[in-house]
Design an enzyme around this catalytic site. Structure first.
Site, PDB file in Angstrom:
ATOM      1  N   PHE A 141     -31.378  -9.719  -0.271  1.00 25.28           N
ATOM      2  CA  PHE A 141     -30.844  -9.177  -1.248  1.00 25.28           C
ATOM      3  C   PHE A 141     -29.592  -8.417  -2.019  1.00 25.28           C
ATOM      4  O   PHE A 141     -28.910  -7.670  -1.151  1.00 25.28           O
ATOM      5  CB  PHE A 141     -31.803  -8.166  -1.556  1.00 25.28           C
ATOM      6  CG  PHE A 141     -31.862  -7.049  -2.787  1.00 25.28           C
ATOM      7  CD1 PHE A 141     -33.008  -7.889  -3.759  1.00 25.28           C
ATOM      8  CD2 PHE A 141     -30.969  -6.873  -3.951  1.00 25.28           C
ATOM      9  CE1 PHE A 141     -32.567  -7.099  -5.459  1.00 25.28           C
ATOM     10  CE2 PHE A 141     -30.539  -6.329  -4.962  1.00 25.28           C
ATOM     11  CZ  PHE A 141     -31.993  -6.649  -5.916  1.00 25.28           C
ATOM     12  N   ASP A 226     -22.343  -9.394   2.694  1.00 24.98           N
ATOM     13  CA  ASP A 226     -22.576  -8.420   1.164  1.00 24.98           C
ATOM     14  C   ASP A 226     -21.849  -7.471   1.137  1.00 24.98           C
ATOM     15  O   ASP A 226     -23.249  -6.652   2.277  1.00 24.98           O
ATOM     16  CB  ASP A 226     -23.495  -8.991   0.625  1.00 24.98           C
ATOM     17  CG  ASP A 226     -24.007  -8.211  -0.760  1.00 24.98           C
ATOM     18  OD1 ASP A 226     -23.293  -7.603  -0.511  1.00 24.98           O
ATOM     19  OD2 ASP A 226     -25.054  -8.922  -1.370  1.00 24.98           O
ATOM     20  N   LYS A 255     -21.271  -0.784  -5.839  1.00 18.31           N
ATOM     21  CA  LYS A 255     -22.024   0.385  -6.190  1.00 18.31           C
ATOM     22  C   LYS A 255     -21.496   1.123  -5.305  1.00 18.31           C
ATOM     23  O   LYS A 255     -20.589   2.286  -6.299  1.00 18.31           O
ATOM     24  CB  LYS A 255     -23.289   0.288  -5.116  1.00 18.31           C
ATOM     25  CG  LYS A 255     -24.216  -0.643  -5.378  1.00 18.31           C
ATOM     26  CD  LYS A 255     -26.201  -0.753  -4.216  1.00 18.31           C
ATOM     27  CE  LYS A 255     -26.691  -1.054  -4.799  1.00 18.31           C
ATOM     28  NZ  LYS A 255     -27.082  -1.400  -6.328  1.00 18.31           N
TER      29      LYS A 255
END
Length: 400
Positions: A141, A226, A255
């Site tokens: 994801f 990531d 984030k």
């Protein structure tokens, strides 16, 4: 009269249904706690998918935002502002890299990483124009843009959004032999999550990440990590890659970098990688804006103390011990590192959605994914007592 039902109805009426949120309507928050419009309090065990690693409204971050709001909020990259260099320098030093390219969202960081890897492949490695490919993993994801969903293996994320972008080879996550076999002379990068969050906090086999690093070095391929969810203290280290002593060629961050206040993402790499970009070839109106940099530099300074990494490691051990005791008592498996856990509930008992609904009734907010799996990711400011309370509530839910 309760305000929640009406607020839920209004949200359903006026919002595209691309999410299926729990029927909780939050109005305020502090630390690890949320309060809804009816005054009920909840312990936050999702932390905005790691965007709230430092809790809600951390005083140091809020102070930085307030101070910057009174001075300057946006210039665009047509000019330089007085927060920009400090943020880029301090984040680069935290990552051990030469350069930083700020963006806004995690998906933008991933798109940036893809573009940089392709340009590096053509200009530095000598891949023929238009032939670059990137190796990715099943269960990934990395975001929801059309390019990113092109290499997703989640049909909910991918279906009906084609035609799909070519240039990606998908291999099983954790299978070093398959990854090695997929690399050819036109491969420019391997793009991986060091721990797969959306898939259910899946930790790869020991030795996998060092193996990926070794193969990428041997084959002249960039290793792109990531760390948008797994990085910045979440797993008990600054980066999840740190647990196996691995340094990627490129970090993708987001984030938590925005402190739960503003969207901030970044790509960090050395000059021989990020240096392939020239003026006009990539950019963002809001990327690296003054407000974002003012908050994000304080995030970097919080991480530089090491306090939050230690808290995540120590409290994470307590969380995993408590969860491990529930295996065979409603849980089938527990995975994760630090204050991050994926729990597989016995599907004969309930779905992940049902578990999260029942936890919410008991004042604990968590998120389901893929059937009977739920994820726990409390803010790193959570206390031992709050962890024990959440585990006890989960035990009660599993016991029926």
């Amino acid at each position: 009269m309760l305000r929640t039902p009406g607020a839920v109805r209004d949200a359903e009426r006026w919002t595209a249904h691309n999410y299926h949120p729990l029927p909780v309507v939050i109005s305020s928050a502090e630390g690890a706690w949320l309060t809804d419009v009816d005054g009920r309090r909840y312990l936050d065990f999702l932390a905005g998918y790691s965007a709230l690693n430092f809790g809600h409204r951390h005083p140091q971050l809020i102070a930085a935002a307030h101070a910057q709001l009174d001075r300057l909020t946006l210039t665009s990259r047509a000019f330089i502002h007085d927060q920009f260099a400090d943020f880029c320098r301090e984040l680069a030093e935290l990552c051990g890299k030469d350069l930083v390219l700020p963006m806004n969202t995690g998906a933008e960081a991933v798109e940036t990483g893809i573009k940089v890897a392709r340009k590096w492949g053509y200009q530095v490695k000598g891949v023929p124009t238009g032939q670059a490919n990137i190796v990715v993993a099943e269960g990934n994801f990395h975001g929801r843009t059309t390019t990113i969903v092109s290499f997703s293996t989640d049909e909910d994320a991918r279906a009906d959004f084609g035609p799909y972008t070519p240039g990606f080879t998908v291999v099983p996550y954790g299978d070093l032999d398959a990854l090695t076999a997929a690399i050819d002379e036109n491969t420019v990068a391997v793009l991986l999550e060091p721990i797969q969050g959306e898939q259910g906090v899946v930790v790869p086999p020991e030795g996998y990440l060092p193996g990926v690093r070794r193969v990428c070095t041997e084959r002249n391929v960039l290793f792109i990590a990531d760390e948008i969810q797994s990085g910045l203290g979440r797993t008990g280290a600054t980066f999840a890659c740190d647990h196996e002593g691995v340094t990627p060629d490129m970090y993708l961050l987001g984030k938590a970098l925005g402190g739960g206040i503003v969207p901030v993402s970044a790509v960090a790499a050395d000059a021989d990688v990020l240096g392939v970009l020239k003026p006009g070839q990539h950019g963002s109106t809001f990327g690296g804006n003054p407000l974002a940099c003012a908050v994000a530099v304080e995030v970097v300074r919080l991480l530089a103390t090491g306090e939050f990494q230690r808290r995540s490691a120590e409290l994470g051990a307590r969380l995993h011990a408590g969860l491990g005791a529930l295996i065979g008592k409603g849980l089938v498996a527990v995975r994760g590192r630090g204050l991050w856990a994926g729990l597989d509930i016995d599907p004969a008992l309930m779905t992940g959605r049902e578990a999260c609904e029942r936890l919410a009734e008991r004042g604990i907010l968590a998120k389901d994914t893929h059937g009977s799996t739920i994820r726990l990711a409390p803010p790193l400011v959570v206390t031992e007592e709050e962890i024990d309370h959440a585990v006890a509530q989960l035990a009660a839910v599993l016991a029926g």
